[in-house]
Design an enzyme around this catalytic site. Structure first.
Site: not given
Ligand SMILES: Nc1ncnc2c1ncn2[C@@H]1O[C@H](COP(=O)(O)OP(=O)(O)O)[C@@H](O)[C@H]1O
Ligand SMILES: [Mg+2]
Length: 285
Positions: A20-21, A25, A40, A135
């Site tokens: 992610g950003g 994960v 995460k 966001d």
């Molecule tokens: N609970 C989850 N189970 C599976 N994949 C997840 C989960 N949470 C996030 N992801 C995947 O990881 C990506 C990044 O997670 P996110 O919470 O958006 O983090 P960031 O703050 O780094 O953007 C998400 O866009 C999704 O594709």
């Molecule tokens: Mg995100």
């Protein structure tokens, strides 16, 4: 990067599934009962920035306390032996961005309206806790189910959230410095007031982002897309959204709701309760 087999609290880490950003994960399993989870982890490069560490800890704190069907659940959180923070989330491997790519066009109207209703409820629950998401975008919405019966989504990623402390109350989250962060959020979903001053925004930026997301679900494309950052800003600040891009199958009530959510003036946007009432009306079911 965490090696497969690494133990994190009561969970064993599997492969990395997304970047992610600011975080990585991984898939994971409980070491005795085998429950599948997502782990995460704040990405190593971000662990040296105290404001990003504080944001991550705040996200874990809020997600662990909230128990809402429309918001991803966190089971556990802690600190890795290397020092970075982690949180353990319910396993939801599909996000709305991937779903839209797979769909290759707009979602059926009924599904689009259902996603709007579910996200309006989830954002409402966050706002009640004094949290503005800031966001909202398809990559931060996880898809729990999508079949002939419909679609079920959960709001995720509170990494950019603004935590408002009620006057006189003791803060339960850590203060986060926004110095240096001139712009916060994803440009395509950012409300006019967020472009101009991302610090002093309120819950109504989430209504704007939900309007953009609703437009995207129903039109199969963003309202304002191509161009430089400046052009994008001008479009969000000045141009009416191209509502004609929504197909004839989109009912007038839903069309005007989406348009009002994207009002340039925050005061002209509907409340989340209005959004829920409108998308749940019999016309759309
Ligand atoms: N609970 C989850 N189970 C599976 N994949 C997840 C989960 N949470 C996030 N992801 C995947 O990881 C990506 C990044 O997670 P996110 O919470 O958006 O983090 P960031 O703050 O780094 O953007 C998400 O866009 C999704 O594709
Ligand atoms: Mg995100």
């Amino acid at each position: 990067m965490l090696a497969a087999g690494t133990r994190v609290g009561e969970y064993v880490v599997g492969r990395r599934v997304a970047v992610g950003g600011t975080s990585d994960v991984y898939s994971g399993r409980h070491f005795t009962d085998g429950t599948q989870v997502a782990v995460k982890v704040l990405s190593p490069a971000c662990c040296i920035q105290m404001d990003l560490v504080a944001r991550f800890l705040n996200e874990a704190h809020v997600l662990r306390r909230l128990n809402h069907p429309g918001i991803v659940r966190a089971f556990d959180a802690g600190v890795l032996p290397e020092g970075g923070p982690y949180m353990v989330l319910e396993w939801l491997p599909m996000d709305l961005e991937q779903t839209l790519v797979r769909e290759g066009g707009p979602l059926p109207v009924r599904e689009g309206a259902s996603v709007l209703a579910q996200l309006a409820a989830a954002l409402g629950a966050l706002h009640e806790q004094g949290v503005v998401h800031r966001d909202l975008k398809p990559a931060n919405v996880l898809v729990a189910r999508k079949d002939a019966e419909g679609i079920e989504v959960k709001l995720a990623d509170l990494g950019l959230a603004k935590h408002q402390v009620p006057e006189g109350a003791a803060p339960v989250t850590l203060p986060v410095s926004t110095a240096g962060a001139a712009l916060l959020g994803s440009l395509d979903y950012m409300a006019p007031e967020q472009w101009l001053d991302s610090k002093h925004v309120d819950a109504r930026v989430d209504v704007y982002a939900l309007g953009v997301l609703g437009f995207q679900l129903l039109a199969g494309r963003l309202p304002f897309a191509e161009g430089s950052e400046t052009e994008l800003m001008i479009r969000h600040l000045r141009m009416p959204p191209p509502m004609h891009l929504l197909g004839a199958e989109v009912p007038g009530a839903l069309r005007s709701l989406v348009e009002r959510m994207m009002a340039k003036r925050a005061a002209a946007r509907p409340s989340l309760d209005e959004v829920r009432a409108c998308v749940s009306s019999p016309v759309l079911r």
